[in-house]
Scaffold this motif. Sequence first.
Motif, mmCIF file in Angstrom:
data_model
loop_
_atom_site.group_PDB
_atom_site.id
_atom_site.type_symbol
_atom_site.label_atom_id
_atom_site.label_comp_id
_atom_site.label_asym_id
_atom_site.label_seq_id
_atom_site.Cartn_x
_atom_site.Cartn_y
_atom_site.Cartn_z
ATOM 1 N N LEU A 219 62.768 101.688 -53.894
ATOM 2 C CA LEU A 219 64.202 101.999 -53.964
ATOM 3 C C LEU A 219 64.731 101.678 -55.356
ATOM 4 O O LEU A 219 64.139 100.889 -56.094
ATOM 5 C CB LEU A 219 64.977 101.153 -52.954
ATOM 6 C CG LEU A 219 64.700 101.383 -51.476
ATOM 7 C CD1 LEU A 219 65.391 100.309 -50.656
ATOM 8 C CD2 LEU A 219 65.163 102.757 -51.056
ATOM 9 N N TYR B 225 68.629 100.703 -57.116
ATOM 10 C CA TYR B 225 70.040 100.410 -56.873
ATOM 11 C C TYR B 225 70.798 100.294 -58.195
ATOM 12 O O TYR B 225 70.254 99.812 -59.189
ATOM 13 C CB TYR B 225 70.214 99.076 -56.144
ATOM 14 C CG TYR B 225 69.753 99.061 -54.725
ATOM 15 C CD1 TYR B 225 70.204 99.988 -53.798
ATOM 16 C CD2 TYR B 225 68.877 98.079 -54.283
ATOM 17 C CE1 TYR B 225 69.792 99.947 -52.477
ATOM 18 C CE2 TYR B 225 68.451 98.025 -52.968
ATOM 19 C CZ TYR B 225 68.914 98.969 -52.074
ATOM 20 O OH TYR B 225 68.502 98.924 -50.773
ATOM 21 N N GLN C 174 64.899 98.591 -59.748
ATOM 22 C CA GLN C 174 64.015 99.402 -58.928
ATOM 23 C C GLN C 174 62.793 98.608 -58.509
ATOM 24 O O GLN C 174 62.224 97.858 -59.306
ATOM 25 C CB GLN C 174 63.582 100.623 -59.748
ATOM 26 C CG GLN C 174 62.648 101.573 -59.067
ATOM 27 C CD GLN C 174 62.468 102.844 -59.865
ATOM 28 O OE1 GLN C 174 63.435 103.552 -60.112
ATOM 29 N NE2 GLN C 174 61.242 103.133 -60.274
ATOM 30 N N GLU D 119 61.587 97.426 -51.330
ATOM 31 C CA GLU D 119 62.805 96.999 -50.635
ATOM 32 C C GLU D 119 62.863 95.493 -50.395
ATOM 33 O O GLU D 119 63.889 94.856 -50.655
ATOM 34 C CB GLU D 119 62.943 97.746 -49.309
ATOM 35 C CG GLU D 119 64.236 97.415 -48.578
ATOM 36 C CD GLU D 119 64.438 98.262 -47.333
ATOM 37 O OE1 GLU D 119 65.548 98.178 -46.776
ATOM 38 O OE2 GLU D 119 63.519 98.984 -46.923
ATOM 39 N N HIS E 279 74.917 100.475 -54.924
ATOM 40 C CA HIS E 279 74.760 101.864 -54.504
ATOM 41 C C HIS E 279 73.321 102.300 -54.735
ATOM 42 O O HIS E 279 72.712 101.926 -55.740
ATOM 43 C CB HIS E 279 75.695 102.793 -55.297
ATOM 44 C CG HIS E 279 77.125 102.390 -55.228
ATOM 45 N ND1 HIS E 279 77.919 102.635 -54.134
ATOM 46 C CD2 HIS E 279 77.902 101.737 -56.118
ATOM 47 C CE1 HIS E 279 79.131 102.152 -54.366
ATOM 48 N NE2 HIS E 279 79.144 101.598 -55.562
ATOM 49 N N LYS E 280 72.806 103.097 -53.847
ATOM 50 C CA LYS E 280 71.447 103.617 -53.968
ATOM 51 C C LYS E 280 71.417 104.747 -55.000
ATOM 52 O O LYS E 280 72.356 105.554 -55.071
ATOM 53 C CB LYS E 280 70.994 104.130 -52.606
ATOM 54 C CG LYS E 280 69.530 104.275 -52.444
ATOM 55 C CD LYS E 280 69.213 104.607 -50.996
ATOM 56 C CE LYS E 280 67.733 104.702 -50.781
ATOM 57 N NZ LYS E 280 67.424 105.042 -49.395
#
Length: 90
Positions: A2, A4, A47, A50, A75-76
Amino acid sequence: MLRYYMRVFGRVQGVGFRYFVQYTASLLNLTGWVRNLDDDSVDMEVQGQEEVLNAFINKIRKGNGFSSVEDFSIHKLPLVDEEKNFKIKY
């Protein structure tokens, strides 16, 4: 994996917060960047996996002992494949 975008508010400039963020991200093998903004907040993109990102966020919320995080937003974002490390932007 992910990525963010985070923006942190509080006493986060002039207290070594960016260096703390960079050090913490590097220890956790995360990639991205961090920088100061003109309104005395700090923003960053980070990055990684998770579960590692969750540990990073918890450490950032606590700060480095000199900083005081009052609020933050997250925010993603889309992944950045070519990124190799975590750096401070000036």
